[in-house]
Write a protein that holds these residues in place. Structure first.
Motif, short mmCIF file in Angstrom:
data_model
loop_
_atom_site.label_atom_id
_atom_site.label_comp_id
_atom_site.label_asym_id
_atom_site.label_seq_id
_atom_site.Cartn_x
_atom_site.Cartn_y
_atom_site.Cartn_z
N LEU A 1 0.83 -1.20 0.00
CA LEU A 1 0.00 0.00 0.00
C LEU A 1 0.87 1.25 0.00
CD1 LEU A 1 -2.73 1.45 0.24
CD2 LEU A 1 -2.53 1.20 2.73
N ASN A 2 1.90 1.27 0.83
CA ASN A 2 2.79 2.43 0.88
C ASN A 2 3.44 2.68 -0.48
OD1 ASN A 2 2.25 2.96 3.56
ND2 ASN A 2 3.98 1.77 4.32
N THR A 3 3.82 1.60 -1.16
CA THR A 3 4.46 1.75 -2.47
C THR A 3 3.47 2.31 -3.49
OG1 THR A 3 5.92 -0.13 -1.99
CG2 THR A 3 5.69 0.52 -4.29
N GLN A 4 2.24 1.82 -3.49
CA GLN A 4 1.23 2.32 -4.41
C GLN A 4 0.98 3.81 -4.19
OE1 GLN A 4 -2.23 -0.12 -3.80
NE2 GLN A 4 -1.36 -1.91 -4.81
N LEU A 5 0.85 4.21 -2.93
CA LEU A 5 0.59 5.62 -2.63
C LEU A 5 1.81 6.48 -2.97
CD1 LEU A 5 -1.32 5.35 0.78
CD2 LEU A 5 -2.24 5.43 -1.55
N LEU A 6 3.00 5.93 -2.81
CA LEU A 6 4.20 6.68 -3.14
C LEU A 6 4.30 6.94 -4.64
CD1 LEU A 6 6.72 7.94 -1.90
CD2 LEU A 6 7.91 5.77 -2.27
N TYR A 7 3.94 5.96 -5.44
CA TYR A 7 3.98 6.13 -6.89
C TYR A 7 2.94 7.16 -7.36
CZ TYR A 7 7.35 2.51 -8.08
OH TYR A 7 8.51 1.80 -8.22
N VAL A 8 1.88 7.37 -6.59
CA VAL A 8 0.90 8.40 -6.91
C VAL A 8 1.37 9.76 -6.40
CG1 VAL A 8 -1.45 9.20 -6.47
CG2 VAL A 8 -1.03 6.80 -6.97
N ALA A 9 1.92 9.78 -5.18
CA ALA A 9 2.27 11.05 -4.54
C ALA A 9 3.48 11.72 -5.18
CB ALA A 9 2.53 10.81 -3.05
#
Length: 241
Positions: free
Chosen positions: A37-45
């Motif tokens: 989840l952290n990786t997915q949000l990082l790729y968006v942020a």
């Protein structure tokens, strides 16, 4: 030319951060879900952050000597576009977070009931049950299947579901094992449940993360994850002792 160089340097920095965004192999199913989840949000942020910062830098440079600024012209199409883009991003974040929060290892009450009592009993039977007793300022771990109790040292097998049934003798505590992605408050007079499925053997730190008195800083312990054979040998030795 100077701006182009700065832009190139910024792009290289973002690429470097993205390359670091992929986490190492997680130590448990819980931690793997959180890291994903952290990786997915990082790729968006990161792209959004880059876009906003570049727009800000451009505006500062482009209009730095504008002594007679004019009002912004209405652009309904642009307003609709950024509103729709924001809605899509929020939906993505919400859906991603929902699936992680409904993961039965992170939210044990979300574990689905199959409707088949025999199947549910079989699933529960595969789990190792550990009774956790929190007190000021330590931890007691009881293994009902082997009648074994340890203090401040939790030993569990790898590649097997483990259920922690927790209660407190006195005040609110919180069981936190960051490497395994476990965090659950422990209340007096009631039982709370946490689950995990460790995938990597090793020794990890355990903490209380709820301020519980002047000895709170000393309320820590160790979590030892053994392979199935080593865990069986450990349990046999403890039972014999």
């Amino acid at each position: 030319m100077q701006i182009n160089r700065r832009f190139l340097s910024l792009c290289l920095a973002v690429v470097g951060l993205l390359s670091l965004a992929t986490p190492v192999v997680a130590q448990s199913v819980n931690r793997a879900a959180i890291d994903e989840l952290n990786t997915q949000l990082l790729y968006v942020a990161l792209p959004l952050t880059l876009f906003v910062e570049l727009t800000l830098v451009y505006a500062i440079y482009r209009f730095r000597n504008n002594d007679d600024p004019s009002p912004t012209v209405d652009d309904p199409g642009l307003e609709i576009t950024w509103t729709a883009a924001t809605a899509v991003i929020l939906v993505f974040v919400g859906v991603s977070g929902f699936f992680v929060m409904t993961n039965p290892y992170l939210t044990p009450t979300a574990m689905a009931d199959t409707g088949d009592p025999a199947a549910n009993a079989a699933t529960a039977g595969d789990e190792l049950i550990v009774e956790v007793d929190a007190y000021q300022w330590g931890w007691s771990f009881h293994y009902p299947d082997a009648n074994v109790t340890t203090r401040d040292r939790l030993v569990i097998p790898a590649d097997r579901d483990v259920r922690f049934v927790m209660s407190s003798r006195d005040v609110i505590h919180s069981l936190y094992v960051p490497d395994l992605g476990i965090k659950q408050d422990v209340f007096p007079g009631t039982e709370t449940v946490a689950r995990t499925h460790a995938t990597e053997t090793g020794e990890y730190r355990l903490y209380c993360t709820e301020l519980c008195g002047d000895g709170h800083a000393r309320m820590h312990g160790a979590v030892v994850v053994l392979n199935e054979t080593a865990y069986g040998d450990w349990q046999d030795r403890r039972s014999a002792a």
